[in-house]
Design a protein around this motif. Structure first.
Motif, PDB file in Angstrom:
ATOM      1  N   GLY A  56     -45.573   4.112 -12.466  1.00 13.98           N
ATOM      2  CA  GLY A  56     -45.583   4.763 -13.769  1.00 13.98           C
ATOM      3  C   GLY A  56     -44.949   3.847 -14.800  1.00 13.98           C
ATOM      4  N   SER A  57     -43.976   4.345 -15.529  1.00 18.41           N
ATOM      5  CA  SER A  57     -43.280   3.514 -16.507  1.00 18.41           C
ATOM      6  C   SER A  57     -41.989   2.931 -15.945  1.00 18.41           C
ATOM      7  N   PHE A  58     -41.612   3.337 -14.732  1.00 13.66           N
ATOM      8  CA  PHE A  58     -40.398   2.802 -14.096  1.00 13.66           C
ATOM      9  C   PHE A  58     -40.724   1.467 -13.443  1.00 13.66           C
ATOM     10  N   GLN A  59     -39.982   0.426 -13.808  1.00 18.01           N
ATOM     11  CA  GLN A  59     -40.328  -0.922 -13.377  1.00 18.01           C
ATOM     12  C   GLN A  59     -39.457  -1.467 -12.258  1.00 18.01           C
ATOM     13  N   TYR A  60     -38.364  -0.837 -11.951  1.00 20.36           N
ATOM     14  CA  TYR A  60     -37.409  -1.391 -10.982  1.00 20.36           C
ATOM     15  C   TYR A  60     -37.505  -0.664  -9.650  1.00 20.36           C
ATOM     16  N   VAL A  61     -38.683  -0.686  -9.047  1.00 20.95           N
ATOM     17  CA  VAL A  61     -38.932   0.042  -7.811  1.00 20.95           C
ATOM     18  C   VAL A  61     -38.161  -0.587  -6.652  1.00 20.95           C
ATOM     19  N   PHE A  62     -38.265  -1.903  -6.485  1.00 28.99           N
ATOM     20  CA  PHE A  62     -37.573  -2.568  -5.383  1.00 28.99           C
ATOM     21  C   PHE A  62     -36.062  -2.411  -5.509  1.00 28.99           C
ATOM     22  N   THR A  63     -35.543  -2.533  -6.704  1.00 24.08           N
ATOM     23  CA  THR A  63     -34.107  -2.395  -6.899  1.00 24.08           C
ATOM     24  C   THR A  63     -33.639  -0.992  -6.538  1.00 24.08           C
ATOM     25  N   LEU A  64     -34.368   0.007  -6.956  1.00 19.85           N
ATOM     26  CA  LEU A  64     -34.010   1.384  -6.618  1.00 19.85           C
ATOM     27  C   LEU A  64     -34.094   1.629  -5.119  1.00 19.85           C
ATOM     28  N   VAL A  65     -35.163   1.168  -4.496  1.00 16.51           N
ATOM     29  CA  VAL A  65     -35.346   1.380  -3.055  1.00 16.51           C
ATOM     30  C   VAL A  65     -34.240   0.694  -2.270  1.00 16.51           C
ATOM     31  N   PHE A  66     -33.924  -0.536  -2.614  1.00 16.65           N
ATOM     32  CA  PHE A  66     -32.896  -1.247  -1.853  1.00 16.65           C
ATOM     33  C   PHE A  66     -31.485  -0.752  -2.175  1.00 16.65           C
ATOM     34  N   CYS A  67     -31.260  -0.206  -3.360  1.00 20.09           N
ATOM     35  CA  CYS A  67     -29.964   0.437  -3.625  1.00 20.09           C
ATOM     36  C   CYS A  67     -29.793   1.670  -2.752  1.00 20.09           C
ATOM     37  N   VAL A  68     -30.843   2.467  -2.640  1.00 19.47           N
ATOM     38  CA  VAL A  68     -30.782   3.657  -1.778  1.00 19.47           C
ATOM     39  C   VAL A  68     -30.626   3.247  -0.316  1.00 19.47           C
ATOM     40  N   LEU A  69     -31.371   2.233   0.108  1.00 20.01           N
ATOM     41  CA  LEU A  69     -31.241   1.759   1.487  1.00 20.01           C
ATOM     42  C   LEU A  69     -29.856   1.183   1.759  1.00 20.01           C
ATOM     43  N   PHE A  70     -29.301   0.464   0.796  1.00 15.62           N
ATOM     44  CA  PHE A  70     -27.976  -0.124   0.973  1.00 15.62           C
ATOM     45  C   PHE A  70     -26.925   0.964   1.163  1.00 15.62           C
ATOM     46  N   VAL A  71     -26.972   1.996   0.327  1.00 13.78           N
ATOM     47  CA  VAL A  71     -26.019   3.093   0.452  1.00 13.78           C
ATOM     48  C   VAL A  71     -26.242   3.843   1.763  1.00 13.78           C
ATOM     49  N   SER A  72     -27.497   4.058   2.129  1.00 15.49           N
ATOM     50  CA  SER A  72     -27.800   4.775   3.369  1.00 15.49           C
ATOM     51  C   SER A  72     -27.336   4.008   4.602  1.00 15.49           C
ATOM     52  N   VAL A  73     -27.623   2.723   4.641  1.00 15.44           N
ATOM     53  CA  VAL A  73     -27.212   1.914   5.793  1.00 15.44           C
ATOM     54  C   VAL A  73     -25.697   1.830   5.872  1.00 15.44           C
ATOM     55  N   THR A  74     -25.029   1.682   4.741  1.00 13.32           N
ATOM     56  CA  THR A  74     -23.569   1.636   4.739  1.00 13.32           C
ATOM     57  C   THR A  74     -22.979   2.958   5.230  1.00 13.32           C
ATOM     58  N   PHE A  75     -23.548   4.068   4.801  1.00 15.20           N
ATOM     59  CA  PHE A  75     -23.072   5.372   5.243  1.00 15.20           C
ATOM     60  C   PHE A  75     -23.343   5.591   6.727  1.00 15.20           C
ATOM     61  N   LEU A  76     -24.554   5.261   7.181  1.00 15.32           N
ATOM     62  CA  LEU A  76     -24.913   5.482   8.582  1.00 15.32           C
ATOM     63  C   LEU A  76     -24.194   4.538   9.532  1.00 15.32           C
ATOM     64  N   ARG A  77     -23.870   3.363   9.060  1.00 17.75           N
ATOM     65  CA  ARG A  77     -23.176   2.390   9.917  1.00 17.75           C
ATOM     66  C   ARG A  77     -21.824   2.929  10.386  1.00 17.75           C
ATOM     67  N   GLY A  78     -21.131   3.667   9.545  1.00  9.76           N
ATOM     68  CA  GLY A  78     -19.861   4.254   9.941  1.00  9.76           C
ATOM     69  C   GLY A  78     -20.010   5.467  10.830  1.00  9.76           C
ATOM     70  N   ARG A  79     -21.185   6.083  10.833  1.00 12.32           N
ATOM     71  CA  ARG A  79     -21.401   7.302  11.609  1.00 12.32           C
ATOM     72  C   ARG A  79     -22.016   7.054  12.994  1.00 12.32           C
ATOM     73  N   LEU A  80     -22.755   5.962  13.152  1.00 16.12           N
ATOM     74  CA  LEU A  80     -23.436   5.721  14.406  1.00 16.12           C
ATOM     75  C   LEU A  80     -22.504   5.048  15.408  1.00 16.12           C
ATOM     76  N   THR A  81     -22.612   5.409  16.664  1.00 14.62           N
ATOM     77  CA  THR A  81     -21.688   4.899  17.663  1.00 14.62           C
ATOM     78  C   THR A  81     -22.003   3.460  18.093  1.00 14.62           C
ATOM     79  N   PHE A  82     -23.269   3.045  18.049  1.00 14.70           N
ATOM     80  CA  PHE A  82     -23.566   1.688  18.522  1.00 14.70           C
ATOM     81  C   PHE A  82     -23.202   0.613  17.499  1.00 14.70           C
ATOM     82  N   TYR A  83     -22.821   0.991  16.279  1.00 18.32           N
ATOM     83  CA  TYR A  83     -22.309   0.018  15.318  1.00 18.32           C
ATOM     84  C   TYR A  83     -20.804  -0.154  15.424  1.00 18.32           C
ATOM     85  N   ALA A  84     -20.135   0.791  16.033  1.00 17.81           N
ATOM     86  CA  ALA A  84     -18.662   0.754  16.131  1.00 17.81           C
ATOM     87  C   ALA A  84     -18.155  -0.238  17.130  1.00 17.81           C
TER      88      ALA A  84
END
Length: 84
Positions: A56-84
């Motif tokens: 549409g008119s939003f141009q920063y698709v990759f930046t938004l997707v990777f910001c969401v992925l970065f926050v998600s991976v950081t959050f899940l990394r502390g919760r999953l047992t095989f990362y500990a």
């Protein structure tokens, strides 16, 4: 090692299709703890591939997707047992 991987990812962003560099960036994001560089490369991908992936008119698709992925991976990394 991380500097070498940054150079490889920069090469991929500049010379390969967006889906390949996005996949490698996601793998690096999951593999390395606090891989902040992926946000810079996502912005660079938005600057390079703006015409082909604009949502549409939003141009920063990759930046938004990777910001969401970065926050998600950081959050899940502390919760999953095989990362500990």
């Amino acid at each position: 090692m991380r500097v070498f991987l940054d150079i490889v990812l920069l090469f991929l962003v500049l010379f390969t299709p967006w889906w390949l560099s996005g996949l490698v960036a996601f793998i690096m994001l999951v593999s390395y703890e606090r891989y902040y560089e992926v946000l810079l490369f996502a912005f660079l991908m938005d600057a390079l591939y703006n015409g082909t992936t604009s949502f549409g008119s939003f141009q920063y698709v990759f930046t938004l997707v990777f910001c969401v992925l970065f926050v998600s991976v950081t959050f899940l990394r502390g919760r999953l047992t095989f990362y500990a």
